[in-house]
Design an enzyme around this catalytic site. Structure first.
Site: not given
Ligand SMILES: NC(=O)c1ccc[n+]([C@@H]2O[C@H](COP(=O)([O-])OP(=O)(O)OC[C@H]3O[C@@H](n4cnc5c(N)ncnc54)[C@H](O)[C@@H]3O)[C@@H](O)[C@H]2O)c1
Length: 339
Positions: A168, A196
């Site tokens: 952000d 966030h």
């Molecule tokens: N804070 C921020 O600024 C911010 C920014 C972008 C995305 N995000 C968040 O980050 C997260 C990941 O995003 P992404 O695009 O990589 O998602 P994605 O769906 O491509 O990947 C998530 C991965 O996490 C794995 N996973 C699920 N549960 C798990 C567990 N218990 N242990 C280990 N691995 C596990 C899944 O198998 C998957 O491979 C999402 O929650 C998204 O909303 C946060």
């Protein structure tokens, strides 16, 4: 015989555990960690990757690619589906893997599903990580997931838990640069406050520009632009990316993770602060016991909230709205007995 270059003096490797390693942020993040972008050119890294069993093979494929990058600083990369093993000896734990919101899912269901991930991971960090472990929660809802993980790691000092709001911060920096004509490295004093989420408050009231910079500094006094364009655009940038790219932010999220840990490990530049999700003890009137974004500096591996900034009334109201949302999330997980 050809004389090779003298080997570089290298430090001990840093062990970094990344969860959700097979996901799209993982794919953008892991090569950057292994390249040295996070800890600098003299610090090797050992990666320990955690995935759910169904995604282990994909994560192993990412490791094959990391190998093929031939990064000189990569001291090893292993994949696990067991949290105890994955967090063993971790100096840094980056918690990316989370349960996304599915159609028809209520907020309480989302919080409960994520608690099922972040509570056991907090326990595993408490039991198995290195003494100096530092934790960054990225998976959403990041602030409340950080609270859940922290609540399950009673032996780890609480300021070693953080939630990512650097994305952000970087988004806001880019919009200010665009509007004023300054470079992103010529702008300081920006703060993201609160959650966030779309209630966050990107605060430009303390923004300063580098001496001699050619920029439209007065643009930041334009309250209409701030309220109608800047704040909503930053707060809803995630949705804009999904609309345009057809997938959620990954490269920029990975970039923000690198920036966050880089500054934590190596210190924020003199005279500058950044935005970090930290557990509140009532600073700036933010209710105690929630992870809110604050202005923070990093010294010797510790985050400190910047004190004594003045807040205008309208800023106060926006911060309160965002922290009210954090309190509601905290109360929802408390009702489930999770914190
Ligand atoms: N804070 C921020 O600024 C911010 C920014 C972008 C995305 N995000 C968040 O980050 C997260 C990941 O995003 P992404 O695009 O990589 O998602 P994605 O769906 O491509 O990947 C998530 C991965 O996490 C794995 N996973 C699920 N549960 C798990 C567990 N218990 N242990 C280990 N691995 C596990 C899944 O198998 C998957 O491979 C999402 O929650 C998204 O909303 C946060």
């Amino acid at each position: 015989m050809m004389q090779g270059a003298a080997p570089r003096q290298r430090r001990e490797p840093v062990t970094v555990t990344v969860t959700g390693a097979a996901g799209q942020i993982g794919y953008a993040l892991l090569p950057r960690i292994a390249s040295g972008a996070m800890f600098g050119p003299d610090t090797p890294v050992r990666l320990r990757l955690l995935e759910i069993p169904a995604a282990v093979r994909v994560a192993e494929g990412v490791v094959l690619e990391l190998e093929d990058c031939a990064f000189p600083l990569l001291a090893g990369a292993d994949v696990f589906d067991d949290a105890a093993q994955a967090f063993s000896g971790a100096n840094y734990a980056i918690l990316v893997g989370a349960r996304p919101r599915q159609a028809g899912m209520e907020r309480a269901d989302l919080l409960a599903a994520n608690a099922g991930i972040f509570a056991p991971q907090g326990e595993a960090i408490n039991e198995h990580a290195a003494q100096d472990v530092r934790v960054l929660v990225v998976g959403n809802p990041a602030n409340t997931n950080a609270l859940i993980a922290q609540a399950h790691a009673p032996d780890v000092p609480e300021r070693r838990f953080t939630a990512l709001t650097r994305l952000d911060h970087n988004r806001a920096l880019a919009q200010i640069a665009r509007r004023t004509g300054a470079g992103t490295d010529e702008i300081t004093g920006l703060t993201i406050w609160g959650n966030h989420s779309s209630t966050q408050f990107p605060d430009v009231s303390q923004v300063r520009f580098a001496a001699g910079v050619q920029a439209d500094i007065a643009a930041l006094q334009d309250r209409q632009w701030l309220e109608d364009e800047f704040i909503p655009r930053v707060a809803k940038r995630g949705t804009e990316i999904i609309d345009v790219r057809g997938a959620s932010s990954a490269a920029s999220a990975a970039g923000a993770v690198v920036d966050h840990i880089h500054d934590w490990a190596l210190g924020t530049p003199a005279g500058e602060w950044t935005s970090v999700g930290l557990l509140s003890h009532g600073e700036y009137g933010v209710p105690e016991g929630v992870f809110s974004s604050f202005p923070a500096i990093s010294r010797a591996g510790d985050w400190q909230i910047v004190p004594d900034l003045e807040l205008e009334d309208w800023a106060r109201a926006r911060i309160d709205a965002s922290t009210d949302e954090l309190v509601a999330e905290r109360d929802a997980v408390r009702a489930l007995g999770l914190v």
